[in-house]
Design a protein around this motif. Structure first.
Motif, PDB file in Angstrom:
ATOM      1  N   GLU A 253       0.837  -1.195   0.000  1.00  9.43           N
ATOM      2  CA  GLU A 253       0.000   0.000   0.000  1.00  9.43           C
ATOM      3  C   GLU A 253       0.874   1.247   0.000  1.00  9.43           C
ATOM      4  O   GLU A 253       1.932   1.273   0.625  1.00  9.43           O
ATOM      5  N   ARG A 254       0.438   2.271  -0.694  1.00 12.24           N
ATOM      6  CA  ARG A 254       1.180   3.526  -0.666  1.00 12.24           C
ATOM      7  C   ARG A 254       0.845   4.271   0.621  1.00 12.24           C
ATOM      8  O   ARG A 254      -0.321   4.442   0.973  1.00 12.24           O
ATOM      9  N   VAL A 255       1.888   4.684   1.332  1.00 10.13           N
ATOM     10  CA  VAL A 255       1.707   5.425   2.579  1.00 10.13           C
ATOM     11  C   VAL A 255       2.542   6.686   2.524  1.00 10.13           C
ATOM     12  O   VAL A 255       3.553   6.756   1.810  1.00 10.13           O
ATOM     13  N   THR A 256       2.112   7.695   3.265  1.00 13.84           N
ATOM     14  CA  THR A 256       2.917   8.894   3.454  1.00 13.84           C
ATOM     15  C   THR A 256       3.733   8.692   4.724  1.00 13.84           C
ATOM     16  O   THR A 256       3.178   8.476   5.796  1.00 13.84           O
ATOM     17  N   ALA A 257       5.044   8.719   4.590  1.00 14.71           N
ATOM     18  CA  ALA A 257       5.927   8.528   5.743  1.00 14.71           C
ATOM     19  C   ALA A 257       6.499   9.878   6.148  1.00 14.71           C
ATOM     20  O   ALA A 257       7.069  10.596   5.318  1.00 14.71           O
ATOM     21  N   VAL A 258       6.337  10.217   7.415  1.00 10.33           N
ATOM     22  CA  VAL A 258       6.734  11.528   7.932  1.00 10.33           C
ATOM     23  C   VAL A 258       7.801  11.345   9.002  1.00 10.33           C
ATOM     24  O   VAL A 258       7.657  10.510   9.896  1.00 10.33           O
ATOM     25  N   ALA A 259       8.868  12.133   8.906  1.00  7.12           N
ATOM     26  CA  ALA A 259       9.929  12.058   9.910  1.00  7.12           C
ATOM     27  C   ALA A 259      10.596  13.411  10.065  1.00  7.12           C
ATOM     28  O   ALA A 259      11.186  13.923   9.107  1.00  7.12           O
ATOM     29  N   GLY A 260      10.492  13.971  11.265  1.00  4.46           N
ATOM     30  CA  GLY A 260      11.208  15.203  11.606  1.00  4.46           C
ATOM     31  C   GLY A 260      12.249  14.887  12.659  1.00  4.46           C
ATOM     32  O   GLY A 260      12.170  15.368  13.783  1.00  4.46           O
ATOM     33  N   ILE A 261      13.202  14.036  12.282  1.00  6.60           N
ATOM     34  CA  ILE A 261      14.229  13.544  13.206  1.00  6.60           C
ATOM     35  C   ILE A 261      15.600  13.800  12.606  1.00  6.60           C
ATOM     36  O   ILE A 261      15.724  14.291  11.487  1.00  6.60           O
ATOM     37  N   GLY A 262      16.633  13.431  13.342  1.00  2.57           N
ATOM     38  CA  GLY A 262      17.995  13.703  12.882  1.00  2.57           C
ATOM     39  C   GLY A 262      18.390  12.942  11.635  1.00  2.57           C
ATOM     40  O   GLY A 262      19.192  13.427  10.833  1.00  2.57           O
ATOM     41  N   ASN A 263      17.836  11.734  11.458  1.00  2.00           N
ATOM     42  CA  ASN A 263      18.174  10.909  10.296  1.00  2.00           C
ATOM     43  C   ASN A 263      16.891  10.304   9.734  1.00  2.00           C
ATOM     44  O   ASN A 263      16.606   9.119   9.913  1.00  2.00           O
ATOM     45  N   PRO A 264      16.063  11.107   9.051  1.00  2.00           N
ATOM     46  CA  PRO A 264      14.780  10.605   8.552  1.00  2.00           C
ATOM     47  C   PRO A 264      14.913   9.477   7.548  1.00  2.00           C
ATOM     48  O   PRO A 264      14.038   8.608   7.466  1.00  2.00           O
ATOM     49  N   ALA A 265      16.013   9.453   6.795  1.00  2.00           N
ATOM     50  CA  ALA A 265      16.176   8.417   5.773  1.00  2.00           C
ATOM     51  C   ALA A 265      16.170   7.025   6.384  1.00  2.00           C
ATOM     52  O   ALA A 265      15.692   6.068   5.758  1.00  2.00           O
ATOM     53  N   ARG A 266      16.695   6.893   7.604  1.00  2.00           N
ATOM     54  CA  ARG A 266      16.720   5.585   8.245  1.00  2.00           C
ATOM     55  C   ARG A 266      15.288   5.078   8.494  1.00  2.00           C
ATOM     56  O   ARG A 266      14.989   3.908   8.268  1.00  2.00           O
ATOM     57  N   PHE A 267      14.402   5.956   8.952  1.00  2.00           N
ATOM     58  CA  PHE A 267      13.009   5.572   9.187  1.00  2.00           C
ATOM     59  C   PHE A 267      12.338   5.153   7.891  1.00  2.00           C
ATOM     60  O   PHE A 267      11.623   4.141   7.838  1.00  2.00           O
ATOM     61  N   PHE A 268      12.592   5.888   6.824  1.00  2.00           N
ATOM     62  CA  PHE A 268      11.990   5.549   5.540  1.00  2.00           C
ATOM     63  C   PHE A 268      12.488   4.192   5.043  1.00  2.00           C
ATOM     64  O   PHE A 268      11.709   3.378   4.531  1.00  2.00           O
ATOM     65  N   ARG A 269      13.776   3.935   5.190  1.00  2.00           N
ATOM     66  CA  ARG A 269      14.333   2.647   4.752  1.00  2.00           C
ATOM     67  C   ARG A 269      13.735   1.497   5.560  1.00  2.00           C
ATOM     68  O   ARG A 269      13.469   0.415   5.006  1.00  2.00           O
ATOM     69  N   MET A 270      13.517   1.718   6.837  1.00  2.00           N
ATOM     70  CA  MET A 270      12.946   0.663   7.668  1.00  2.00           C
ATOM     71  C   MET A 270      11.523   0.328   7.231  1.00  2.00           C
ATOM     72  O   MET A 270      11.120  -0.838   7.227  1.00  2.00           O
ATOM     73  N   LEU A 271      10.759   1.331   6.860  1.00  3.42           N
ATOM     74  CA  LEU A 271       9.400   1.087   6.368  1.00  3.42           C
ATOM     75  C   LEU A 271       9.433   0.358   5.027  1.00  3.42           C
ATOM     76  O   LEU A 271       8.653  -0.583   4.797  1.00  3.42           O
ATOM     77  N   GLU A 272      10.322   0.778   4.147  1.00  3.95           N
ATOM     78  CA  GLU A 272      10.435   0.116   2.839  1.00  3.95           C
ATOM     79  C   GLU A 272      10.844  -1.339   3.002  1.00  3.95           C
ATOM     80  O   GLU A 272      10.404  -2.204   2.230  1.00  3.95           O
ATOM     81  N   ALA A 273      11.673  -1.627   4.007  1.00  7.04           N
ATOM     82  CA  ALA A 273      12.089  -3.011   4.249  1.00  7.04           C
ATOM     83  C   ALA A 273      10.920  -3.880   4.677  1.00  7.04           C
ATOM     84  O   ALA A 273      10.984  -5.115   4.575  1.00  7.04           O
ATOM     85  N   GLN A 274       9.829  -3.245   5.147  1.00  3.77           N
ATOM     86  CA  GLN A 274       8.626  -3.982   5.519  1.00  3.77           C
ATOM     87  C   GLN A 274       7.689  -4.190   4.329  1.00  3.77           C
ATOM     88  O   GLN A 274       6.592  -4.725   4.486  1.00  3.77           O
ATOM     89  N   GLY A 275       8.121  -3.744   3.139  1.00  3.67           N
ATOM     90  CA  GLY A 275       7.321  -3.919   1.934  1.00  3.67           C
ATOM     91  C   GLY A 275       6.357  -2.780   1.655  1.00  3.67           C
ATOM     92  O   GLY A 275       5.467  -2.927   0.808  1.00  3.67           O
ATOM     93  N   LEU A 276       6.514  -1.643   2.326  1.00  3.05           N
ATOM     94  CA  LEU A 276       5.615  -0.518   2.120  1.00  3.05           C
ATOM     95  C   LEU A 276       6.094   0.358   0.963  1.00  3.05           C
ATOM     96  O   LEU A 276       7.300   0.491   0.737  1.00  3.05           O
TER      97      LEU A 276
END
Length: 374
Positions: A253-276
Motif C-alpha cells: 500500500e502507498r503510505v505517506t511517511a513523515v519524519a522530523g528527526i535527525g536521520n529521517p532516511a533511516r526511518f523511511f528505509r525501515m518502512l520500505e524493508a517492511q514492503g511498504l
C-alpha cells in the motif's frame, strides 16, 4: 589547495545542506567542508580545552547523589540515543533499580532558567518540555526531569527516590559527574567527514570516543562495535491509541511517511524493508508540525515516528475538513548480547548494581530479556 572562485560559486549554487556537507561525497560538499575547516579546528580545540579543564579539576563538577549513566553521541542529529535510553531504563528496572531520566529538552520552555527543573507529565506538551522528554515520559516507566542544569535535574530525580539516573544526551555536559558513559554511533554514517562543527557533525574530536566506557552502533556496520538493532512495532492510531495495525497490513500500500528527526532516511528505509510503498516527507529535526503541514498530506495513511506523533496528536483538523489516518510507529531498541553482557559487567564494576550478572546470560535485547517497551 585553495578553492577557486568558480568552485565556491558552485557550492553556493548547490545550496548544500549540513547533512550533505557532513556525510555526502560530492565535490561541492567537500569544498564547503574544507572552507569551514578552520572554524571546525577552533571548535574542536575549545571542546578539548573544556574537557581537560574538567578532567584536571580546574572547573568544578558535581555528584548527583546516585550513580549517573550518560547515553550520548559525538555527532549532532539522530543516532538512536532515545530508543537506547528507553531500553536501558527498562533494563535497570529489571535489575531491581528505580531509574530516572534527565534531559535538556531541545526547544523546551520549561526548565530553561538556571537551576529550574520540571518533571514531565505523561501527557505533556512537547512545546513546553521538548520532543524526546515527552516521548520518554509517555512510557510511564521512569520519571523524566527536564532542566538546562543537568546536575539539578539529576538531583531532583534522586530526591524523588531514583537510585540511578540516565541522561538522554549530555556526553559533553562534564559538570555532571558520571559513573558510566555509553556512546551511540550511527552505524551507516559513522562520524561523517570526521570534522567538528560547522565543517562536520562532531561536537568533540573523534579521539573522545576512546574515553567512553561502552560504544554501540545503531544498525551495526561499524567494525569492532556491537550493534543496536531498531525494530519497528505495530502502528498505533493517533486518534484512538487503543487501535493498532501490524505493518504487514500496509505492505504493498502507498503510505505517506513523515519524519522530523535527525536521520529521517533511516526511518523511511525501515518502512520500505517492511514492503511498504513510501512517499517520504522529511522535515528538520524537532520540527513543530502545524495544521498546514497535516493539510498538505494527501489521503494515503500517514506513518510517522513516535517523536513526531507526540507533536501531531494535539492538532485537530479545521471544521468541515478531514485528515488522512495518522499512525505512530514505535521503535524498540534491541542491543546485541555482547553489549548487554558488557553493560552488566560495567554496572557491577562501577557498583551501580549488585553482582548477579548471570540472570541475563544470553540476553540479546528487549525481547530476549522479556523487556517490552510499549
Amino acid at each position: 589547495m585553495t578553492p577557486t572562485r568558480r568552485e565556491r560559486a558552485a557550492a553556493e549554487r548547490h545550496g548544500l545542506s549540513p547533512t550533505a556537507i557532513w556525510y555526502g561525497r560530492s565535490r561541492a560538499g567537500r569544498l564547503v567542508a574544507a572552507l569551514l575547516a578552520p572554524l571546525g579546528w577552533l571548535y574542536c580545540g575549545l571542546a578539548a580545552v573544556r574537557a581537560r579543564a574538567y578532567a584536571r579539576g580546574w572547573r568544578a563538577s558535581f555528584e548527583a547523589g546516585a550513580p549517573v549513566i550518560v547515553v550520548g553521541n559525538l555527532s549532532v542529529g539522530g543516532t538512536g540515543k532515545t530508543p537506547l535510553v528507553r531500553w536501558l531504563a527498562a533494563h535497570l528496572q529489571a535489575r531491581g533499580l528505580s531509574p530516572g531520566i534527565a534531559a535538556r529538552g531541545y526547544g523546551a520552555t520549561a526548565g530553561t532558567r538556571a537551576g529550574d527543573v520540571r518533571l514531565v507529565p505523561a501527557d505533556a506538551d512537547p512545546a513546553l518540555f521538548g520532543d524526546e522528554p515527552v516521548l520518554l515520559a509517555a512510557d510511564g516507566g521512569a520519571p523524566v526531569a527536564v532542566g538546562r542544569d543537568r546536575v539539578a535535574a539529576a538531583r531532583a530525580l534522586v530526591g524523588r527516590g531514583c537510585d540511578v539516573v540516565v541522561t538522554d544526551d549530555g556526553l559533553q555536559h562534564y559538570r555532571l559527574r558520571r559513573q558510566c558513559e555509553i556512546l551511540v554511533v550511527d552505524g551507516s554514517r559513522g562520524h561523517g567527514n570526521g570534522r567538528c562543527l560547522p565543517a562536520g557533525p562532531l561536537r568533540e574530536p573523534v579521539r573522545r570516543a576512546a574515553r567512553v566506557d561502552l560504544a554501540i552502533a545503531t544498525g551495526g556496520g561499524q567494525p569492532g562495535l556491537p550493534a543496536l538493532a531498531l525494530a519497528l512495532e505495530a502502528a498505533v492510531s493517533l486518534t484512538d491509541p487503543s487501535r493498532t495495525r501490524p505493518l504487514a497490513d500496509f505492505a504493498g500500500e502507498r503510505v505517506t511517511a513523515v519524519a522530523g528527526i535527525g536521520n529521517p532516511a533511516r526511518f523511511f528505509r525501515m518502512l520500505e524493508a517492511q514492503g511498504l510503498r513510501v512517499d517520504a516527507r522529511a522535515y528538520p529535526d524537532h520540527h513543530r508540525f502545524t495544521v498546514a503541514d497535516l493539510a498538505a498530506w494527501d489521503g494515503a495513511p500517514v506513518l510517522m515516528t513516535e517523536k513526531d506523533a507526540v507533536k501531531c496528536r494535539r492538532l485537530r483538523p479545521p471544521a468541515g475538513t478531514q485528515w488522512p489516518e495518522l499512525w505512530a510507529v514505535p521503535v524498540a531498541a534491541v542491543p546485541d548480547s555482547a553489549f548487554v553482557l558488557a553493560l552488566d559487567r560495567l554496572l557491577t564494576e562501577r557498583r551501580v548494581v549488585a553482582d548477579n550478572l548471570d540472570i541475563h546470560a544470553g540476553c540479546t535485547g528487549a525481547a530476549a530479556c522479556d523487556l517490552r517497551l510499549d
